[in-house]
Design an enzyme around this catalytic site. Structure first.
Site, PDB file in Angstrom:
ATOM      1  N   GLY A 215       0.963  -1.070  -0.143  1.00 10.92           N
ATOM      2  CA  GLY A 215      -0.010  -0.016   0.000  1.00 10.92           C
ATOM      3  C   GLY A 215       0.852   1.191   0.008  1.00 10.92           C
ATOM      4  O   GLY A 215       1.886   1.435  -0.612  1.00 10.92           O
ATOM      5  N   SER A 216       0.427   2.297   0.686  1.00 10.82           N
ATOM      6  CA  SER A 216       0.918   3.443   0.754  1.00 10.82           C
ATOM      7  C   SER A 216       2.445   3.633   1.397  1.00 10.82           C
ATOM      8  O   SER A 216       3.196   4.832   0.978  1.00 10.82           O
ATOM      9  CB  SER A 216       0.069   4.699   1.439  1.00 10.82           C
ATOM     10  OG  SER A 216      -1.036   4.699   0.615  1.00 10.82           O
TER      11      SER A 216
END
Length: 490
Positions: A215-216
């Protein structure tokens, strides 16, 4: 009469020669076959006839041996077994060995020739060495903070020392007690069947053997690539990023959870975790440079061992531009172990250099004399030092005024990045909550610890899953322990 005696003597000599030839055939030619025969219990009886060497944390053993008085005399015991299982693995009379128990089995069992006082000593004397000890790099306080922080959550924590690569914590939950597998009776069989049938897979070492979409948190890698490539030169300059962002060659519109991402600067995009900005940056950097940066961090490395094998983290190098945009925000085929993401944080903390992680500080004989030491691991340059300095600035901003406020430690400099990774068909799976970070005490000359935490959310708490909410407090507790301070937090 003499002739008959002579014939009998020759016949006896031939019989004796046949016996010698047959004994040589059995002991030399067929020895491997007999040794490997499941019906041959002699090797097992010899193996378990003496206590096994110990695995040490902070100078204290977290393993032991129990005298059962049976043919397979000594069974393995474990202190705080579930907490240290992702480090030790198990040593079972019925099911073999795993993890550190497996990687260092020769030394722990006493079979390693290095334990002998002289070369070929055991072959000549027929003696067996006492098992040696394995001294780990684990920080007991950090390990406990990680284990207690995860609690009943399913997830993992990896922590390393950026300047050396020493693994300070390695935790996976749910866990199991390896002592319950030590013997060869019905209890061990029942436990084995139960653990293997558990859908939560407690014997899976999620810290090093499972990969997740990061993810981020992968935006640290994308930011490094963009800065090194010169795609971004000023942290506060607009990035000319639309919101939403239409992925190249498609009609798919990428959006953001946060507001204010249109044309945001890299600093603003990093603090707000703007998907559109980082997807566009990845496309602008290009596949070749994005892949080169990811691989410099350690992605696509199938040979990493600490000393047991670590599953390779992956960055797909055969993507089109739309897929590259998704890969650059830690989605599509991008996957990482928690240990790999701790290495990402460590590279930033280490001024752009990362050292291969390792778990064994040294090995020693039962009396304490040295057998081998880990030695210094060579550093690998991941990014320019100036890029690392800028990333440290961005990561401290996330903690001081962004989504990572729950990781702040009073009196310490902390940098971090949150992530909430989607997965499953149509993102139907409960998201994974991520947090990667590093910390430096006010009297330290450099960061002392880099941490990665992943928490697997459940369908019941899907709406409340976030890196800042679930994973950051766990990372904070681990960093505090590694810094050696139980300081209050803001």
């Amino acid at each position: 009469m003499t002739r008959h005696i002579r014939h009998a003597a020759v016949f006896c000599a031939l019989l004796l020669l046949a016996l010698v030839v047959n004994a040589a055939r059995v002991q030399i030619v067929q020895a491997p076959e007999y040794d490997g025969n499941p019906a041959n219990r002699r090797p097992d009886i010899a193996r378990y006839q003496q206590p096994r060497g110990d695995i040490l944390v902070g100078g204290e053993p977290v393993t032991g041996s129990r005298d059962t008085g049976e043919h397979l005399r000594f069974e393995r015991t474990y202190a705080d077994g579930p907490m240290y299982a992702p480090v030790t693995g198990f040593a079972s009379q019925a099911y073999g060995t795993t993890l550190l128990e497996h990687a260092e089995d020769g030394l722990l069992s006493g079979a390693d020739p290095l334990l002998a006082p002289l070369p070929l000593w055991n072959d000549v004397t027929g003696t067996h060495n006492a098992g040696g000890d394995v001294v780990t790099t684990i920080d007991g306080a950090a390990q406990r903070a990680a284990f207690e922080g995860l609690g009943r959550h399913k997830g993992a924590v990896a922590a390393i020392e950026p300047s050396t690569g020493r693994v300070l914590a390695l935790v996976s939950t749910p866990s199991y007690d390896p002592q319950s597998l030590s013997g060869n009776g019905t209890a061990a069989t029942r436990t084995w069947d139960r653990l293997n049938g558990d859908p939560d897979r407690p014997m899976l070492n999620r810290a090093v053997r499972r990969t997740y979409p990061p993810g981020s948190t992968f935006k640290v890698v994308t930011a490094a690539a963009a800065l090194d490539a010169g795609v971004v030169r000023d942290l506060d300059a607009p990035t000319r990023s639309p919101d939403p962002y239409t992925l190249p060659g498609t009609r798919t519109r990428l959006t953001n959870e946060a507001e204010g991402c249109r044309d945001a600067s890299l600093r603003e995009a990093f603090e707000r975790s703007c998907n559109t900005v980082f997807a566009k940056l990845g496309v602008d950097v290009g596949v070749r440079r994005m892949a080169a940066t990811a691989e410099a961090f350690g992605f696509n490395d199938a040979g990493l061992r600490i000393p047991f094998a670590v599953s390779p983290s992956t960055f797909d190098t055969s993507v089109d531009r739309a897929q590259l945009g998704l890969s650059s925000i830690g989605q599509y085929n991008t996957r990482a172990t928690p240990l790999q993401m701790a290495m990402v944080a460590a590279a930033v903390a280490g001024g752009g250099q990362v050292r291969s992680p390792y778990l064994v500080e040294r090995t020693q004989r039962a009396g304490g004399s040295l057998v081998a030491t880990a030695g210094s691991r060579p550093a690998r340059e991941v990014m320019r030092p100036a890029t690392a300095t800028r990333l440290k600035e961005l990561m401290t901003g996330v903690v001081e005024k962004g989504t990572g406020a729950n990781a702040a430690i009073r009196g310490a400099l902390v940098g971090g990045k949150t992530g909430t990774a989607q997965h499953g068909v149509g993102n139907s799976g409960a998201p994974y909550a991520w947090f990667v970070s590093w910390a430096q005490g006010e009297r330290d000359l450099e960061p002392k610890v880099a941490v990665a935490v992943v928490v697997e959310g459940s369908a019941a708490d899907r709406d409340g899953i976030s890196g800042g909410g679930l994973a950051a407090p766990i990372a904070r507790a681990v960093m505090e322990a590694a810094l050696g301070r139980g300081v209050p937090t803001d």
